[in-house]
Write an enzyme that holds these catalytic residues in place. Structure first.
Site, mmCIF file in Angstrom:
data_model
loop_
_atom_site.group_PDB
_atom_site.id
_atom_site.type_symbol
_atom_site.label_atom_id
_atom_site.label_comp_id
_atom_site.label_asym_id
_atom_site.label_seq_id
_atom_site.Cartn_x
_atom_site.Cartn_y
_atom_site.Cartn_z
ATOM 1 N N ASP A 1 14.830 41.831 37.384
ATOM 2 C CA ASP A 1 14.999 42.356 36.028
ATOM 3 C C ASP A 1 13.798 42.093 35.122
ATOM 4 O OD1 ASP A 1 17.474 43.463 36.421
ATOM 5 O OD2 ASP A 1 18.588 41.720 35.706
ATOM 6 N N LYS B 1 19.240 41.826 27.645
ATOM 7 C CA LYS B 1 19.177 43.107 28.349
ATOM 8 C C LYS B 1 20.604 43.562 28.631
ATOM 9 C CE LYS B 1 19.125 42.817 32.646
ATOM 10 N NZ LYS B 1 20.461 43.417 32.940
#
Length: 288
Positions: free
Chosen positions: A136, A9
């Site tokens: 996240d 990410k």
């Protein structure tokens, strides 16, 4: 055996808007994902287990606190009779690196469990388990570019971004997230007077997207550089590379990325940087 990727990410932007009364920092971040990362597989069965191998397996930690197992347990608490199984994680991404490796692994576990149990990908119990597992994890569930807000629990629509040729560098220094946020010095309830993320539409051409990204920033960058000064060196190397259009730190560091004009330029820069800094983790990536 069910198999899925757990891609890195990348926070293309990361704006800190303040600190909420509950102590969590409120952020606004445009997130994209690489084409490669860790690999997670699942052999469905009644018992839950995790085996980790790969270049960064030692740092990942195979104990019960691993995010793969935590995500699985959270989902099992929400779905009676959930079939679990034996997970096998091939860990390639650096740990404590600001690219959500553990969070992406956890999201991958939830996707595999959904497939094994015929659970719809939009089932709210998946998102709820992701949210409780880590900030996240929700954005990593789909592995698609989008804007995340709040403490990570509020997600914008999936965005269709142009392919962004990039180089990712981690200098091999783990950076803990909590001390970086603490360096901001924000008190609960305190707001920050800062520019918000420019509106980014789906399908924007590369030139337009890069211009918008240039108006953004990573508000954790200065604090992370104080904690790990080598980040300054990484950013300097990336910005000096031929064809670099934008260089920035991802998440709370220490991984940094640079977007290049072409895939060939990114590959050439990565080769040169590897020769100059063989101790660094250097990868080319196609961000989307």
């Amino acid at each position: 055996m069910l198999v899925t990727r757990a891609p890195a990410k990348i926070n293309l932007t990361l704006h800190i808007l303040g600190r909420r009364a509950d102590g969590y920092h409120e952020l606004e971040s445009l997130v994209a994902f690489s084409g490669a990362g860790d690999t997670l597989s699942l052999i469905p069965g009644p018992a839950l287990s995790l085996d980790i191998s790969g270049p960064t397996a030692t740092a990942a930690g195979a104990g019960g606190d691993n995010l793969v197992l935590r995500a699985a347990r959270q989902l099992a608490e929400r779905i009676d009779g959930l079939a679990l199984g034996a997970f096998r994680l091939v860990k390639r991404l650096p740990v404590a690196a600001g690219i959500g490796g553990g969070s992406s692994d956890a999201a991958a576990a939830l996707r595999l469990l959904a497939r094994a149990n015929n659970i719809d990908a939009d089932d709210p119990r998946l998102f709820d388990a992701a949210r409780v597992t880590g900030a996240d994890v929700p954005v990593c569930l789909s592995g698609r570019a989008r804007v995340m807000r709040g403490a990570g629990e509020t997600l914008g629509p999936v965005l269709r971004l142009p392919l962004l040729p990039a180089v990712l560098i981690n200098p091999g220094v783990p950076v803990e997230t909590r001390p970086v946020f603490q360096r901001l010095g924000l008190q609960p309830g305190e707001r920050v007077a800062a520019e918000r993320l420019p509106a980014i539409g789906s399908g924007a051409p590369s030139v337009e997207l890069l211009a918008l990204l240039a108006k953004g920033r990573n508000d954790l960058e200065d604090a992370a550089c104080l904690q790990a000064p080598v980040i300054v060196d990484v950013l300097s190397v990336l910005r000096a590379a031929k064809g670099c259009k934008l260089a920035r730190m991802s998440g709370s560091g220490a991984t940094c990325f640079a977007i290049f004009s072409t895939t060939a330029a990114a590959a050439k820069a990565a080769r040169a940087i590897r020769m100059q800094h063989p101790e660094w983790w250097v990868k080319t990536a196609a961000l989307r």
